[in-house]
Design a protein around this motif. Structure first.
Motif, PDB file in Angstrom:
ATOM      1  N   GLY A 121      -1.807  11.775  -1.715  1.00 10.22           N
ATOM      2  CA  GLY A 121      -1.242  11.573  -2.231  1.00 10.22           C
ATOM      3  C   GLY A 121       0.344  11.219  -2.110  1.00 10.22           C
ATOM      4  N   LYS A 122       0.407  11.402  -1.326  1.00  9.46           N
ATOM      5  CA  LYS A 122       1.458  10.956  -0.894  1.00  9.46           C
ATOM      6  C   LYS A 122       2.257   9.505  -1.026  1.00  9.46           C
ATOM      7  CE  LYS A 122       4.200  12.914   2.992  1.00  9.46           C
ATOM      8  NZ  LYS A 122       4.763  13.496   3.963  1.00  9.46           N
ATOM      9  N   LYS A 123       3.595   9.460  -1.053  1.00  7.55           N
ATOM     10  CA  LYS A 123       4.122   7.471  -1.316  1.00  7.55           C
ATOM     11  C   LYS A 123       5.271   8.090  -0.038  1.00  7.55           C
ATOM     12  CE  LYS A 123       6.172   4.913  -5.103  1.00  7.55           C
ATOM     13  NZ  LYS A 123       6.918   5.062  -5.925  1.00  7.55           N
ATOM     14  N   PHE A 165       7.587  -0.662  -1.349  1.00  8.48           N
ATOM     15  CA  PHE A 165       6.840  -1.737  -1.147  1.00  8.48           C
ATOM     16  C   PHE A 165       6.133  -1.592  -1.601  1.00  8.48           C
ATOM     17  CE2 PHE A 165      10.560  -1.210   1.328  1.00  8.48           C
ATOM     18  CZ  PHE A 165      11.004  -2.779   1.880  1.00  8.48           C
ATOM     19  N   MET A 166       4.903  -2.281  -2.241  1.00 11.41           N
ATOM     20  CA  MET A 166       3.778  -2.297  -2.325  1.00 11.41           C
ATOM     21  C   MET A 166       2.308  -3.162  -1.477  1.00 11.41           C
ATOM     22  SD  MET A 166       1.719  -4.676  -6.034  1.00 11.41           S
ATOM     23  CE  MET A 166       1.513  -5.821  -5.135  1.00 11.41           C
ATOM     24  N   ILE A 167       1.300  -2.035  -1.292  1.00  9.60           N
ATOM     25  CA  ILE A 167       0.346  -3.008  -0.320  1.00  9.60           C
ATOM     26  C   ILE A 167       0.178  -4.312  -1.438  1.00  9.60           C
ATOM     27  CG2 ILE A 167      -1.613  -2.124   0.725  1.00  9.60           C
ATOM     28  CD1 ILE A 167       0.759  -0.277   1.694  1.00  9.60           C
ATOM     29  N   THR A 168      -0.430  -4.813  -0.488  1.00 16.49           N
ATOM     30  CA  THR A 168      -0.877  -5.804  -0.738  1.00 16.49           C
ATOM     31  C   THR A 168      -2.235  -6.476  -1.018  1.00 16.49           C
ATOM     32  OG1 THR A 168      -1.120  -7.253   0.809  1.00 16.49           O
ATOM     33  CG2 THR A 168       1.372  -7.516  -0.481  1.00 16.49           C
ATOM     34  N   PRO A 169      -3.001  -7.316  -1.643  1.00 14.18           N
ATOM     35  CA  PRO A 169      -4.739  -7.174  -0.438  1.00 14.18           C
ATOM     36  C   PRO A 169      -4.889  -7.730  -0.121  1.00 14.18           C
ATOM     37  CG  PRO A 169      -4.139  -7.881  -3.636  1.00 14.18           C
ATOM     38  CD  PRO A 169      -2.436  -8.395  -2.632  1.00 14.18           C
ATOM     39  N   GLU A 170      -4.479  -8.596   0.690  1.00 12.28           N
ATOM     40  CA  GLU A 170      -4.177  -9.232   1.942  1.00 12.28           C
ATOM     41  C   GLU A 170      -4.293  -8.589   2.842  1.00 12.28           C
ATOM     42  OE1 GLU A 170      -3.464 -12.023  -1.547  1.00 12.28           O
ATOM     43  OE2 GLU A 170      -2.017 -10.300  -0.318  1.00 12.28           O
ATOM     44  N   VAL A 197       4.872   2.291  -1.249  1.00  9.80           N
ATOM     45  CA  VAL A 197       4.987   3.128   0.078  1.00  9.80           C
ATOM     46  C   VAL A 197       6.541   3.262  -0.475  1.00  9.80           C
ATOM     47  CG1 VAL A 197       3.140   3.290   1.083  1.00  9.80           C
ATOM     48  CG2 VAL A 197       5.204   1.163   1.431  1.00  9.80           C
ATOM     49  N   THR A 198       7.168   4.224  -0.180  1.00  6.94           N
ATOM     50  CA  THR A 198       8.671   4.378   0.152  1.00  6.94           C
ATOM     51  C   THR A 198       8.795   4.610   1.784  1.00  6.94           C
ATOM     52  OG1 THR A 198       9.150   6.230  -1.001  1.00  6.94           O
ATOM     53  CG2 THR A 198       9.494   4.715  -1.685  1.00  6.94           C
ATOM     54  N   PHE A 199       9.590   4.931   2.631  1.00  4.63           N
ATOM     55  CA  PHE A 199      10.032   4.937   4.121  1.00  4.63           C
ATOM     56  C   PHE A 199      11.569   5.384   3.841  1.00  4.63           C
ATOM     57  CE2 PHE A 199       8.340   0.247   4.048  1.00  4.63           C
ATOM     58  CZ  PHE A 199       7.005   0.943   4.439  1.00  4.63           C
ATOM     59  N   LYS A 200      11.002   6.914   4.680  1.00  2.08           N
ATOM     60  CA  LYS A 200      12.303   7.639   5.012  1.00  2.08           C
ATOM     61  C   LYS A 200      12.364   7.349   6.856  1.00  2.08           C
ATOM     62  CE  LYS A 200      13.667  12.889   5.181  1.00  2.08           C
ATOM     63  NZ  LYS A 200      12.540  13.715   4.831  1.00  2.08           N
ATOM     64  N   GLU A 201      14.289   7.382   7.488  1.00  6.08           N
ATOM     65  CA  GLU A 201      13.607   7.475   8.183  1.00  6.08           C
ATOM     66  C   GLU A 201      14.251   9.217   9.184  1.00  6.08           C
ATOM     67  OE1 GLU A 201      17.790   6.124  11.371  1.00  6.08           O
ATOM     68  OE2 GLU A 201      17.781   6.222   9.624  1.00  6.08           O
ATOM     69  N   VAL A 202      13.927   9.377  10.121  1.00  7.12           N
ATOM     70  CA  VAL A 202      13.942  10.579  11.423  1.00  7.12           C
ATOM     71  C   VAL A 202      14.213  10.321  12.585  1.00  7.12           C
ATOM     72  CG1 VAL A 202      12.158  11.486   9.092  1.00  7.12           C
ATOM     73  CG2 VAL A 202      11.235   9.988  11.502  1.00  7.12           C
ATOM     74  N   THR A 203      14.368  11.506  12.959  1.00  5.53           N
ATOM     75  CA  THR A 203      14.638  11.291  14.467  1.00  5.53           C
ATOM     76  C   THR A 203      13.244  11.083  15.422  1.00  5.53           C
ATOM     77  OG1 THR A 203      14.790  13.108  15.114  1.00  5.53           O
ATOM     78  CG2 THR A 203      16.588  12.366  13.716  1.00  5.53           C
ATOM     79  N   LEU A 204      13.374  11.178  16.512  1.00  6.58           N
ATOM     80  CA  LEU A 204      12.370  10.957  17.566  1.00  6.58           C
ATOM     81  C   LEU A 204      12.050  12.587  17.648  1.00  6.58           C
ATOM     82  CD1 LEU A 204      10.072   9.092  19.326  1.00  6.58           C
ATOM     83  CD2 LEU A 204      11.996   9.290  21.595  1.00  6.58           C
ATOM     84  N   GLU A 205      12.632  13.162  17.577  1.00  9.93           N
ATOM     85  CA  GLU A 205      12.769  14.292  17.603  1.00  9.93           C
ATOM     86  C   GLU A 205      11.837  15.514  16.797  1.00  9.93           C
ATOM     87  OE1 GLU A 205      15.238  19.399  18.008  1.00  9.93           O
ATOM     88  OE2 GLU A 205      16.416  16.957  18.601  1.00  9.93           O
TER      89      GLU A 205
END
Length: 319
Positions: A176-178, A204-209, A284-292
């Motif tokens: 259920g995560k976005k 950002f939307m997942i497209t049918p392609e 979906v949405t994107f969240k920046e995190v560190t490599l750690e």
């Protein structure tokens, strides 16, 4: 003896842990889109985590069993039933000769995995039985399963009573995560500040392609500061490429080993199951995190699998 395919479903393929070690000759890794659900399905029936399983997409197949078996279904909630009686996912299930496994409408998620105790009798090419439909290798004749296919299992399980336990639903809360966590990629600074902000704040939307090679997304166009040539570079599952259209592509299990589009980010390994379970038109949405942070999330995910594996072994020993 094993099962026959009565109806194929939307996209039903055989996948194992992947075709490792051949990217240098242009061969994708393939394997499961959702590695967590795939691994848990195998653990539930006592298989090695990378044993071949059936990956189903959105609309499941109809399978008739020609022998007794123990199976497990993990991943998306596709409303499975045996002989038209609803059954639970995320637990071992006893099936008998003549039983028919069906799936209904997907409630949550896109992909589920069916594992079979002892595994299936499928051949390997380049060390793997994962289906790659473009190369036409692996699985069943290098293609999705279709009606009339018959697959044998390695073992036939004796009949028994219903198995009374299942995994905690919390293991699959990611369905259920976005939000998807990412780390900045090599060309992050090539993109405008406005693009960087949009990428980390807009939907950002997942497209049918979208497919097993890549998820094509629709959202605010991602623009570079200035036109730059990029030599072809290595890419991997989770790489977010940005073609000239400005609409990003998330590379997935069947993606090519190299690419020439600028890369704005990489989805962290622990969150690949999140996007693998997204249906077309979901966002979906994107969240920046560190490599750690990414390493920590992966360690936590692997610890959850280890704990679940230990619990499965204990319950199996107790019968």
């Amino acid at each position: 003896m094993g099962f026959s395919v009565e109806r194929s479903g939307l996209l039903t393929t055989i996948q194992d842990g992947g075709r490792i070690g051949y990217r240098d000759i242009g061969m994708p890794v393939s394997g499961p889109m959702d590695e967590l659900a795939f691994r848990m399905a195998n653990l539930l029936v006592g298989n090695a985590e990378g044993e071949a399983a059936v990956e189903i997409t959105l609309q499941g197949p109809v399978l008739q069993f020609t022998s007794q078996a123990i199976i497990a279904i993990c991943g998306a909630d596709l409303n499975p039933s045996i002989n038209d009686e609803p059954v639970s996912s995320n637990k071992p299930l006893q099936v008998r000769r003549g039983d028919v496994l069906r799936f209904g409408v997907a409630e949550r998620g896109l992909r589920a995995y069916i594992s079979f105790k002892g595994g299936m009798q499928v051949s390997k090419q380049l060390g793997s039985s994962s289906t790659n439909t473009l190369a036409k290798i692996g699985g069943y004749a290098g293609r999705p399963l279709k009606a009339g296919d018959k697959i044998n299992l390695n073992t036939e399980e004796p009949g028994g009573s219903t198995i009374p336990w299942s995994l905690s639903p919390s293991l699959f809360s990611y369905l259920g995560k976005k939000e998807v966590r990412v780390i900045k990629s090599t060309q992050w600074d090539w993109f405008t500040e406005e693009t960087q902000i949009s990428f980390l704040s807009k939907e950002f939307m997942i497209t049918p392609e979208s497919d097993r090679m890549g998820y094509r997304l629709s959202g605010p166009p991602l623009r570079m500061k200035y036109s730059q040539e990029l030599l072809t570079e290595g890419i991997t599952k989770g790489t977010v490429q940005v073609p000239a259209s400005g609409q990003p592509i998330v590379l997935m299990a069947d993606s090519q080993p190299t690419g020439g589009y600028p890369k704005i980010s990489n989805i962290i390994t622990a969150d690949l199951p999140v996007i693998a379970q997204k249906k077309p038109h979901e966002t979906v949405t994107f969240k920046e995190v560190t490599l750690e942070d990414a390493y920590k999330a992966l360690r936590n995910a692997e610890n959850d699998i280890k704990l679940a594996a230990a619990a499965i072994r204990l319950k199996t020993q107790r019968g």
